[in-house]
Design an enzyme around this catalytic site. Structure first.
Site, PDB file in Angstrom:
ATOM      1  N   LYS A  29     -52.228 -53.205 -27.033  1.00 44.43           N
ATOM      2  CA  LYS A  29     -52.901 -52.052 -27.703  1.00 44.43           C
ATOM      3  C   LYS A  29     -52.115 -51.981 -28.971  1.00 44.43           C
ATOM      4  CE  LYS A  29     -51.617 -47.576 -26.894  1.00 44.43           C
ATOM      5  NZ  LYS A  29     -51.377 -46.930 -28.116  1.00 44.43           N
ATOM      6  N   ASP A  38     -56.279 -48.825 -31.360  1.00 44.48           N
ATOM      7  CA  ASP A  38     -56.095 -47.488 -31.088  1.00 44.48           C
ATOM      8  C   ASP A  38     -55.896 -46.689 -32.391  1.00 44.48           C
ATOM      9  OD1 ASP A  38     -55.450 -44.997 -29.970  1.00 44.48           O
ATOM     10  OD2 ASP A  38     -53.389 -45.629 -29.370  1.00 44.48           O
ATOM     11  N   LYS A  91     -58.351 -44.332 -33.363  1.00 42.90           N
ATOM     12  CA  LYS A  91     -58.796 -42.833 -32.977  1.00 42.90           C
ATOM     13  C   LYS A  91     -59.484 -42.313 -34.337  1.00 42.90           C
ATOM     14  CE  LYS A  91     -54.498 -41.261 -30.222  1.00 42.90           C
ATOM     15  NZ  LYS A  91     -53.956 -42.571 -30.573  1.00 42.90           N
ATOM     16  N   THR A  94     -51.996 -35.184 -26.826  1.00 42.46           N
ATOM     17  CA  THR A  94     -50.787 -34.417 -25.984  1.00 42.46           C
ATOM     18  C   THR A  94     -50.042 -33.708 -26.818  1.00 42.46           C
ATOM     19  OG1 THR A  94     -49.958 -36.498 -25.817  1.00 42.46           O
ATOM     20  CG2 THR A  94     -50.951 -35.958 -23.773  1.00 42.46           C
ATOM     21  N   ARG A 147     -42.562 -47.782 -24.346  1.00 43.67           N
ATOM     22  CA  ARG A 147     -41.195 -48.078 -24.128  1.00 43.67           C
ATOM     23  C   ARG A 147     -40.432 -48.560 -23.097  1.00 43.67           C
ATOM     24  NH1 ARG A 147     -40.742 -42.574 -27.137  1.00 43.67           N
ATOM     25  NH2 ARG A 147     -42.524 -42.371 -25.853  1.00 43.67           N
TER      26      ARG A 147
HETATM   27  O1  C5P Z   1     -43.725 -45.769 -25.257  1.00 47.50           O
HETATM   28  P1  C5P Z   1     -44.869 -44.689 -24.194  1.00 47.50           P
HETATM   29  O2  C5P Z   1     -45.255 -45.345 -22.797  1.00 47.50           O
HETATM   30  O3  C5P Z   1     -44.323 -43.443 -24.356  1.00 47.50           O
HETATM   31  O4  C5P Z   1     -46.024 -45.134 -25.246  1.00 47.50           O
HETATM   32  C1  C5P Z   1     -47.351 -44.402 -24.917  1.00 47.50           C
HETATM   33  C2  C5P Z   1     -48.443 -44.898 -25.557  1.00 47.50           C
HETATM   34  O5  C5P Z   1     -49.597 -44.329 -25.538  1.00 47.50           O
HETATM   35  C3  C5P Z   1     -48.172 -44.723 -27.241  1.00 47.50           C
HETATM   36  O6  C5P Z   1     -49.015 -46.006 -27.837  1.00 47.50           O
HETATM   37  C4  C5P Z   1     -48.950 -43.597 -27.491  1.00 47.50           C
HETATM   38  O7  C5P Z   1     -49.362 -43.407 -28.780  1.00 47.50           O
HETATM   39  C5  C5P Z   1     -50.108 -43.334 -26.585  1.00 47.50           C
HETATM   40  N1  C5P Z   1     -50.799 -42.081 -26.234  1.00 47.50           N
HETATM   41  C6  C5P Z   1     -50.062 -41.161 -25.612  1.00 47.50           C
HETATM   42  N2  C5P Z   1     -50.602 -40.080 -25.399  1.00 47.50           N
HETATM   43  C7  C5P Z   1     -51.687 -39.831 -25.413  1.00 47.50           C
HETATM   44  C8  C5P Z   1     -52.455 -40.753 -26.103  1.00 47.50           C
HETATM   45  C9  C5P Z   1     -52.007 -42.075 -26.276  1.00 47.50           C
HETATM   46  O8  C5P Z   1     -48.802 -41.576 -25.123  1.00 47.50           O
HETATM   47  N3  C5P Z   1     -52.362 -38.638 -25.085  1.00 47.50           N
END
Ligand code: C5P
Length: 244
Positions: free
Chosen positions: A39, A66, A68, A130, A222
């Site tokens: 992604k 991604d 949006k 979120t 992460r």
């Molecule tokens: O590092 P982590 O696991 O928190 O990353 C989550 C990924 O999912 C990031 O790229 C974030 O932008 C994306 N995302 C999110 N919540 C959402 C939509 C997308 O954490 N509602």
């Protein structure tokens, strides 16, 4: 030669949320045997455009842009055409852009996939970010709905527009599957293996629980990318899902 569980691999999406192109390429290089889809978000895309995209394509992995999209239907249609032309398999739009805009995204994307002979693109809608709390929704945006109801309404609009599914947290996942059917794709971020830190995510789930609740794709970020050994970390995720 490593044995990979292809069923798991297909469902894993890795968020390349890193600053430098070298870091992104290193992650793709090391993890492409284990990850179905990479992604690319706004940070990397705005910094390095098609360079990272072309690199992912050399690894034979799917890629999810991604970005949006949220604009007038004509602009979204043309942008969607170019996203698919550049080889993305997935991309997303904001459902708050409206049904006509979502239909335009599909039109542009399908036109490109047919013209260039690519496989059918998957277009997902983002419902409520979120980062938007109930308070922001009510007080700043003067939206009278409960977040949960608004998420559901927007997901229904996405389905009406012919999109493939939504991005939704593990908390919303069961409701969306129940109301919109199991074929309506849900891609779930906020995934944390049992051993990893929560970071700033609030609505989290383990990979196993999200998949049990029906997530079609789970986004790992992460938990993997900040590990000292990313290959060991992803192998632990496989073990956790396989129940070992
Ligand atoms: O590092 P982590 O696991 O928190 O990353 C989550 C990924 O999912 C990031 O790229 C974030 O932008 C994306 N995302 C999110 N919540 C959402 C939509 C997308 O954490 N509602």
């Amino acid at each position: 030669m490593i044995e990979i569980n292809e069923q798991i691999k297909r469902k894993l999406v890795l968020a390349l949320d890193v600053e430098k192109i070298e870091e992104a390429k290193d992650l793709v290089e090391k993890l492409s045997p284990y990850i179905g889809t990479f992604k690319v978000g706004l940070q990397l895309f705005c910094g390095y455009g098609t360079e990272i995209i072309n690199y992912i394509k050399t690894k034979n992995a799917d890629f999810f842009l991604d970005v949006k999209l949220h604009d007038i239907p004509n602009t979204v249609e043309k942008a969607s055409y170019n996203i698919i032309k550049n080889g993305a398999n997935f991309f997303n739009v904001h459902a708050t852009g409206g049904i006509e805009m979502m239909k335009a995204a599909k039109k542009g994307a399908f036109e490109a996939s047919e013209k260039f002979g690519f496989k059918k693109p998957i277009i997902l809608a983002v419902t409520v970010l979120t980062s938007i709390s109930n308070e922001i929704l009510k007080n700043e945006l003067e939206n009278k709905c409960e977040t949960k109801d608004f998420v559901l309404k927007l997901a229904k609009n996405a389905k009406l527009a012919g999109l493939d599914g939504v991005v939704a947290s593990a908390q919303e996942l069961p409701l969306i599957k129940k109301e919109l059917g199991k074929d309506f794709i849900v891609l779930t971020p906020g995934i944390r293996p049992v051993w990893s830190a929560k970071d700033d995510q609030k609505r989290i789930a383990t990979p196993t629980n999200a998949l049990k609740d029906g997530a079609d794709y789970i986004v790992l970020g992460r938990a993997i990318t900040k590990s000292d050994n990313v290959i060991e970390a992803i192998k632990k995720v496989y073990k956790e899902i396989e129940g070992n």
